[in-house]
Design a protein around this motif. Structure first.
Motif, PDB file in Angstrom:
ATOM      1  N   THR A   1       0.828  -1.211   0.000  1.00 30.64           N
ATOM      2  CA  THR A   1       0.000   0.000   0.000  1.00 30.64           C
ATOM      3  C   THR A   1       0.858   1.255   0.000  1.00 30.64           C
ATOM      4  O   THR A   1       0.612   2.206  -0.759  1.00 30.64           O
ATOM      5  CB  THR A   1      -0.927  -0.006   1.240  1.00 30.64           C
ATOM      6  OG1 THR A   1      -1.752  -1.180   1.210  1.00 30.64           O
ATOM      7  CG2 THR A   1      -1.802   1.234   1.250  1.00 30.64           C
ATOM      8  N   GLU A   2       1.888   1.292   0.849  1.00 24.67           N
ATOM      9  CA  GLU A   2       2.770   2.476   0.920  1.00 24.67           C
ATOM     10  C   GLU A   2       3.504   2.688  -0.393  1.00 24.67           C
ATOM     11  O   GLU A   2       3.636   3.834  -0.866  1.00 24.67           O
ATOM     12  CB  GLU A   2       3.774   2.300   2.065  1.00 24.67           C
ATOM     13  CG  GLU A   2       3.159   2.371   3.455  1.00 24.67           C
ATOM     14  CD  GLU A   2       4.224   2.314   4.537  1.00 24.67           C
ATOM     15  OE1 GLU A   2       5.147   3.153   4.497  1.00 24.67           O
ATOM     16  OE2 GLU A   2       4.144   1.419   5.408  1.00 24.67           O
ATOM     17  N   LEU A   3       4.021   1.612  -0.978  1.00 26.89           N
ATOM     18  CA  LEU A   3       4.743   1.750  -2.238  1.00 26.89           C
ATOM     19  C   LEU A   3       3.801   2.138  -3.373  1.00 26.89           C
ATOM     20  O   LEU A   3       4.192   2.886  -4.282  1.00 26.89           O
ATOM     21  CB  LEU A   3       5.451   0.432  -2.567  1.00 26.89           C
ATOM     22  CG  LEU A   3       6.634   0.084  -1.651  1.00 26.89           C
ATOM     23  CD1 LEU A   3       7.080  -1.354  -1.868  1.00 26.89           C
ATOM     24  CD2 LEU A   3       7.796   1.046  -1.901  1.00 26.89           C
ATOM     25  N   ASP A   4       2.571   1.671  -3.313  1.00 30.68           N
ATOM     26  CA  ASP A   4       1.568   2.081  -4.294  1.00 30.68           C
ATOM     27  C   ASP A   4       1.357   3.590  -4.253  1.00 30.68           C
ATOM     28  O   ASP A   4       1.274   4.258  -5.302  1.00 30.68           O
ATOM     29  CB  ASP A   4       0.244   1.367  -4.017  1.00 30.68           C
ATOM     30  CG  ASP A   4      -0.057   0.291  -5.054  1.00 30.68           C
ATOM     31  OD1 ASP A   4       0.350   0.484  -6.212  1.00 30.68           O
ATOM     32  OD2 ASP A   4      -0.674  -0.724  -4.696  1.00 30.68           O
ATOM     33  N   GLU A   5       1.264   4.127  -3.055  1.00 26.63           N
ATOM     34  CA  GLU A   5       1.039   5.571  -2.909  1.00 26.63           C
ATOM     35  C   GLU A   5       2.213   6.372  -3.440  1.00 26.63           C
ATOM     36  O   GLU A   5       2.038   7.450  -4.017  1.00 26.63           O
ATOM     37  CB  GLU A   5       0.799   5.905  -1.443  1.00 26.63           C
ATOM     38  CG  GLU A   5      -0.504   5.329  -0.884  1.00 26.63           C
ATOM     39  CD  GLU A   5      -0.669   5.593   0.594  1.00 26.63           C
ATOM     40  OE1 GLU A   5       0.290   6.151   1.196  1.00 26.63           O
ATOM     41  OE2 GLU A   5      -1.729   5.250   1.160  1.00 26.63           O
ATOM     42  N   LEU A   6       3.430   5.838  -3.253  1.00 24.28           N
ATOM     43  CA  LEU A   6       4.624   6.569  -3.694  1.00 24.28           C
ATOM     44  C   LEU A   6       4.841   6.475  -5.202  1.00 24.28           C
ATOM     45  O   LEU A   6       5.323   7.426  -5.818  1.00 24.28           O
ATOM     46  CB  LEU A   6       5.865   6.026  -2.975  1.00 24.28           C
ATOM     47  CG  LEU A   6       5.964   6.301  -1.466  1.00 24.28           C
ATOM     48  CD1 LEU A   6       7.154   5.558  -0.862  1.00 24.28           C
ATOM     49  CD2 LEU A   6       6.104   7.800  -1.204  1.00 24.28           C
ATOM     50  N   LEU A   7       4.496   5.350  -5.797  1.00 23.01           N
ATOM     51  CA  LEU A   7       4.836   5.118  -7.194  1.00 23.01           C
ATOM     52  C   LEU A   7       3.659   5.238  -8.154  1.00 23.01           C
ATOM     53  O   LEU A   7       3.861   5.432  -9.359  1.00 23.01           O
ATOM     54  CB  LEU A   7       5.466   3.724  -7.347  1.00 23.01           C
ATOM     55  CG  LEU A   7       6.783   3.511  -6.594  1.00 23.01           C
ATOM     56  CD1 LEU A   7       7.235   2.058  -6.706  1.00 23.01           C
ATOM     57  CD2 LEU A   7       7.881   4.432  -7.125  1.00 23.01           C
ATOM     58  N   HIS A   8       2.441   5.107  -7.648  1.00 20.49           N
ATOM     59  CA  HIS A   8       1.271   5.128  -8.527  1.00 20.49           C
ATOM     60  C   HIS A   8       0.372   6.339  -8.308  1.00 20.49           C
ATOM     61  O   HIS A   8      -0.687   6.423  -8.929  1.00 20.49           O
ATOM     62  CB  HIS A   8       0.446   3.843  -8.329  1.00 20.49           C
ATOM     63  CG  HIS A   8       1.076   2.638  -8.952  1.00 20.49           C
ATOM     64  ND1 HIS A   8       0.668   2.112 -10.147  1.00 20.49           N
ATOM     65  CD2 HIS A   8       2.110   1.864  -8.532  1.00 20.49           C
ATOM     66  CE1 HIS A   8       1.410   1.055 -10.444  1.00 20.49           C
ATOM     67  NE2 HIS A   8       2.289   0.883  -9.479  1.00 20.49           N
ATOM     68  N   THR A   9       0.764   7.242  -7.444  1.00 17.04           N
ATOM     69  CA  THR A   9      -0.039   8.442  -7.203  1.00 17.04           C
ATOM     70  C   THR A   9       0.730   9.646  -7.734  1.00 17.04           C
ATOM     71  O   THR A   9       1.709  10.096  -7.137  1.00 17.04           O
ATOM     72  CB  THR A   9      -0.318   8.631  -5.705  1.00 17.04           C
ATOM     73  OG1 THR A   9      -0.945   7.456  -5.204  1.00 17.04           O
ATOM     74  CG2 THR A   9      -1.214   9.838  -5.479  1.00 17.04           C
ATOM     75  N   GLY A  10       0.313  10.157  -8.872  1.00 16.91           N
ATOM     76  CA  GLY A  10       1.013  11.286  -9.472  1.00 16.91           C
ATOM     77  C   GLY A  10       2.346  10.838 -10.042  1.00 16.91           C
ATOM     78  O   GLY A  10       2.519   9.705 -10.516  1.00 16.91           O
ATOM     79  N   GLU A  11       3.327  11.733  -9.984  1.00 15.22           N
ATOM     80  CA  GLU A  11       4.666  11.409 -10.489  1.00 15.22           C
ATOM     81  C   GLU A  11       5.351  10.421  -9.549  1.00 15.22           C
ATOM     82  O   GLU A  11       5.325  10.598  -8.331  1.00 15.22           O
ATOM     83  CB  GLU A  11       5.502  12.687 -10.598  1.00 15.22           C
ATOM     84  CG  GLU A  11       6.872  12.444 -11.212  1.00 15.22           C
ATOM     85  CD  GLU A  11       7.630  13.752 -11.399  1.00 15.22           C
ATOM     86  OE1 GLU A  11       8.873  13.689 -11.452  1.00 15.22           O
ATOM     87  OE2 GLU A  11       6.986  14.811 -11.484  1.00 15.22           O
ATOM     88  N   PRO A  12       5.953   9.341 -10.063  1.00 15.98           N
ATOM     89  CA  PRO A  12       6.576   8.337  -9.192  1.00 15.98           C
ATOM     90  C   PRO A  12       7.694   8.933  -8.350  1.00 15.98           C
ATOM     91  O   PRO A  12       8.580   9.626  -8.871  1.00 15.98           O
ATOM     92  CB  PRO A  12       7.123   7.294 -10.174  1.00 15.98           C
ATOM     93  CG  PRO A  12       6.642   7.658 -11.512  1.00 15.98           C
ATOM     94  CD  PRO A  12       6.080   9.035 -11.478  1.00 15.98           C
ATOM     95  N   LYS A  13       7.645   8.677  -7.054  1.00 19.53           N
ATOM     96  CA  LYS A  13       8.684   9.149  -6.123  1.00 19.53           C
ATOM     97  C   LYS A  13       9.638   7.989  -5.876  1.00 19.53           C
ATOM     98  O   LYS A  13       9.586   7.309  -4.839  1.00 19.53           O
ATOM     99  CB  LYS A  13       8.038   9.628  -4.823  1.00 19.53           C
ATOM    100  CG  LYS A  13       6.991  10.723  -5.039  1.00 19.53           C
ATOM    101  CD  LYS A  13       6.332  11.079  -3.736  1.00 19.53           C
ATOM    102  CE  LYS A  13       5.241  12.135  -3.933  1.00 19.53           C
ATOM    103  NZ  LYS A  13       4.122  11.650  -4.786  1.00 19.53           N
ATOM    104  N   ALA A  14      10.540   7.764  -6.852  1.00 19.86           N
ATOM    105  CA  ALA A  14      11.425   6.612  -6.804  1.00 19.86           C
ATOM    106  C   ALA A  14      12.391   6.667  -5.632  1.00 19.86           C
ATOM    107  O   ALA A  14      12.673   5.658  -4.991  1.00 19.86           O
ATOM    108  CB  ALA A  14      12.204   6.488  -8.120  1.00 19.86           C
TER     109      ALA A  14
END
Length: 232
Positions: free
Chosen positions: A67-80
């Motif tokens: 869930t956390e990685l989804d929010e970082l990578l699939h919400t808006g611009e990916p925060k790699a």
């Protein structure tokens, strides 16, 4: 009539019929080799419990991390970078974070960027599967040596029986041979009783590793997809 009935009952009884051997007597009949097999059985049981805890879906891809990685990578611009930091935290160590973290780190450091992300993830996944496989090696070793220990007990028992026959010049009585024959049969049974479920356990856990690794790898690829698309 009562006397005749009682006589008939006695005639139907078989006093010489073998009785069930108590478990403790059965274990003691195995001698030192049987004791070693019992000790290995305890170790095998502990390993099975440990693998049941370690080899499960939550240990490969915890839902909260997904869930956390989804929010970082699939919400808006990916925060790699933020996703990589999350994967690098020791508390989040699992197959998903190891595979995804390796891909994100290679994409950040390599001149080819996201082009190497997928290959690095495949390499990390193979390394993780091998690591989990190695964790089952101890149980596999017990499954392999248990029958050999049983066979060793059989050979020792038969050798003892022949030694008894030799020392009595071929006129050994049943009670003189009983201990050696009991050792021969008991250790064989104990070795097989340990080896059969241990072998089944190794197969079960390795198949489970393959299945959970496939699920974790697919999840890592799904999470990494926005990074690849953004790089293009």
């Amino acid at each position: 009539m009562m006397l005749l009935a009682h006589a008939w009952t006695l005639a139907q009884q078989t006093p010489d019929e073998p009785q069930a051997v108590p478990l403790l007597d059965f274990v003691l009949a195995g001698g030192v080799i049987g004791g070693v097999i019992i000790a290995l059985s305890v170790v095998a049981l502990a390993l099975v419990v440990m693998h049941l805890v370690q080899i499960r879906a939550a240990a490969f891809a915890p839902p909260e991390l997904v869930t956390e990685l989804d929010e970082l990578l699939h919400t808006g611009e990916p925060k790699a970078d933020a996703a990589l930091e999350l994967c690098a935290e020791p508390a989040n160590r699992c197959m998903l974070t190891a595979v995804l973290g390796a891909g994100l780190d290679r994409a950040r450091r390599s001149a080819l960027g996201a082009l190497e992300l997928r290959s690095s993830m495949e390499e990390a996944a193979a390394a993780e599967v091998a690591r989990f496989y190695r964790s089952t090696d101890a149980l596999a070793l017990i499954a392999a040596i248990a029958p050999m220990l049983g066979l060793l007990g059989t050979v020792v028992g038969i050798n003892g029986a022949f030694g008894t026959i030799s020392s009595t010049e071929g006129f050994a009585r049943q009670e003189q041979l009983a201990g050696d024959i009991s050792l021969a049969l008991t250790t064989t049974i104990m070795g097989l009783v340990l080896a059969i479920p241990a072998t089944a356990g190794v197969t079960f856990f390795r198949n489970r590793i393959d299945g959970l690794a496939q699920l974790a790898g697919d999840e890592a690829e799904r999470l990494a997809a926005p990074v690849e698309q953004h790089a293009d």
